[in-house]
Design an enzyme around this catalytic site. Structure first.
Site, PDB file in Angstrom:
ATOM      1  CE  LYS A  27      -7.874  -2.013   4.975  1.00  0.00           C
ATOM      2  NZ  LYS A  27      -8.105  -3.239   4.210  1.00  0.00           N
ATOM      3  CG  ASP A  75      -2.929   4.096   4.743  1.00  0.00           C
ATOM      4  OD1 ASP A  75      -3.915   3.962   5.490  1.00  0.00           O
ATOM      5  OD2 ASP A  75      -2.809   3.468   3.671  1.00  0.00           O
ATOM      6  CD1 TRP A 116      -2.359  -2.154   1.576  1.00  0.00           C
ATOM      7  CD2 TRP A 116      -3.094  -0.893  -0.120  1.00  0.00           C
ATOM      8  NE1 TRP A 116      -3.452  -2.783   1.028  1.00  0.00           N
ATOM      9  CE2 TRP A 116      -3.926  -2.036  -0.012  1.00  0.00           C
ATOM     10  CE3 TRP A 116      -3.366   0.041  -1.123  1.00  0.00           C
ATOM     11  CZ2 TRP A 116      -4.995  -2.267  -0.865  1.00  0.00           C
ATOM     12  CZ3 TRP A 116      -4.435  -0.190  -1.979  1.00  0.00           C
ATOM     13  CH2 TRP A 116      -5.235  -1.322  -1.848  1.00  0.00           C
TER      14      TRP A 116
END
Length: 377
Positions: free
Chosen positions: A205, A181, A110
């Site tokens: 999530k 992030d 990511w």
């Protein structure tokens, strides 16, 4: 289908969208047709109504309380997920660098995608050579920072690769804001927002359903976006409009409110962190005690509590055993254990909503599977 009140038996180890606490789903179910005597569902509610304004304000208050967000930070409720923020961050913060560059710590899939997207808008300096496969965070001595960087970017927890920062990275130049992030470990462990200039997280999530992206940004970083920045990604424009520049994901915000209430009632982030450490230990202990039957490639110093990748049948994995492992788990109502397509193997995601009891069920299954199939290794 009408819910009968029977407890769900399926254990969802999915990486996202992920398990939502059952208490939250039950509360959402009772309020689905009508929210607090309004006569309508939240799904039908105007985003400019006083009722929804109340939901937004309560969601922000809960988030500020549970994350200890300082007053010099604004909270934005946006859309576009992490991928949207991969573009929004450089477009909003490029002004901090006279040379138009930013530092990126690439520790997994990511952060690599974020760096690739940022190249469209500024020069990207990778502060160290990425360690592929992504299994370790390089030592601090290997990090090379740029004094003129617009910001330093890192991913606090790599969902695909299972690499997690135990603490935010230490910066060499403190005038350069730190950007994180935190999509896959938000509120799973204590996190010092004050050390950052900006953090963001998709909620699918650990904080509810897909569709909502939370951005926490320091006030002095607002109002400097590049002229070509789309308004929906412009932090200042969204702040001015109280996160209703356009129609926000109303139901996702409502669900996040319910999840934050659940976190509060469970004792807050510190209580969840202790539980999450116990959960991950149940899986890592089986892996480490398996004499190589299970193998986790991630270095001990940065193993994730949230996403645990491992192979079955040795370091490189045995495809037949891994297929049997997944099939056997599914027969026991444990789903979404297949590893990401880019790395293969198995991945157990142990987000806040996954209980210790459910994690223990997987741990016991792993032990039983090993006893049954170790001869096929």
């Amino acid at each position: 289908m009408v819910h009968t009140g029977k407890k769900r038996t399926v254990v969802n180890f999915g990486p996202g969208p992920a398990k939502i606490p059952e208490e939250v789903l039950q509360k959402a179910q009772t309020e689905f047709l009508e929210y607090e005597h309004t006569g309508i569902s939240v799904l039908e509610m105007s985003h400019r109504s006083p009722e929804f304004d109340g939901i937004m304000k309560e969601t922000e208050k809960l988030l500020r309380d549970e994350m200890s967000i300082p007053n010099e930070f604004e909270v934005l409720f946006l859309q576009g997920g992490g991928s949207g923020q991969f573009a929004a961050v450089p477009m909003n913060l490029k002004f901090k660098s006279s040379s138009g560059s930013a530092d990126y710590a690439v520790t997994g899939s990511w952060s690599a995608k974020a760096a690739d997207e940022a190249k469209r808008y500024l020069d990207v300096n990778k502060v160290f050579t990425p360690m592929k496969p992504y299994t370790k965070i390089p030592e601090k001595s290997q990090w090379k920072f740029n004094a003129d960087a617009a910001y330093v970017y890192y991913c606090a927890n790599e969902t695909v690769d299972g690499v997690e920062f135990q603490q935010p990275p230490e910066l060499k130049y403190h005038n350069v804001p730190l950007v994180a992030d935190i999509s896959s470990n938000i509120l799973s462990r204590p996190f010092d927002v004050a050390k950052h200039g900006l953090v963001f997280a998709g909620t699918q999530k650990n904080l509810g359903a897909a569709g909502l992206t939370i951005v926490i940004v320091r006030k002095d970083l607002l109002g400097h976006a590049e002229s070509y920045t789309p308004s929906v990604l412009n932090y200042h424009e969204n702040h001015k409009m109280n996160s209703v520049y356009n129609t926000p994901p109303v139901y996702s915000i409502y669900l996040t409110k319910l999840v934050l209430e659940w976190i509060r009632d469970k004792g807050g982030v510190h209580a969840l962190y202790e539980r999450n450490k116990n959960k991950s230990a149940l899986i890592y202990d089986v892996v480490d005690d398996s004499q190589g039957f299970y193998y986790c490639p991630v270095d001990l110093s940065c193993r994730s509590n949230m996403n645990i990748p491992f192979r079955v049948g040795g370091r490189d994995g045995n495809s037949d055993l891994e297929k049997k492992f997944i099939q056997g788990a599914e027969k026991l109502d444990m789903i979404s254990l297949k590893g990401h397509r880019s790395v293969g193997g198995i991945r157990a995601s142990l987000y806040n909503a996954v209980s210790e009891e459910e994690t223990r069920k997987l741990s016991e299954y792993m032990k039983e599977f090993m006893v049954t199939f170790k001869t096929e290794e």
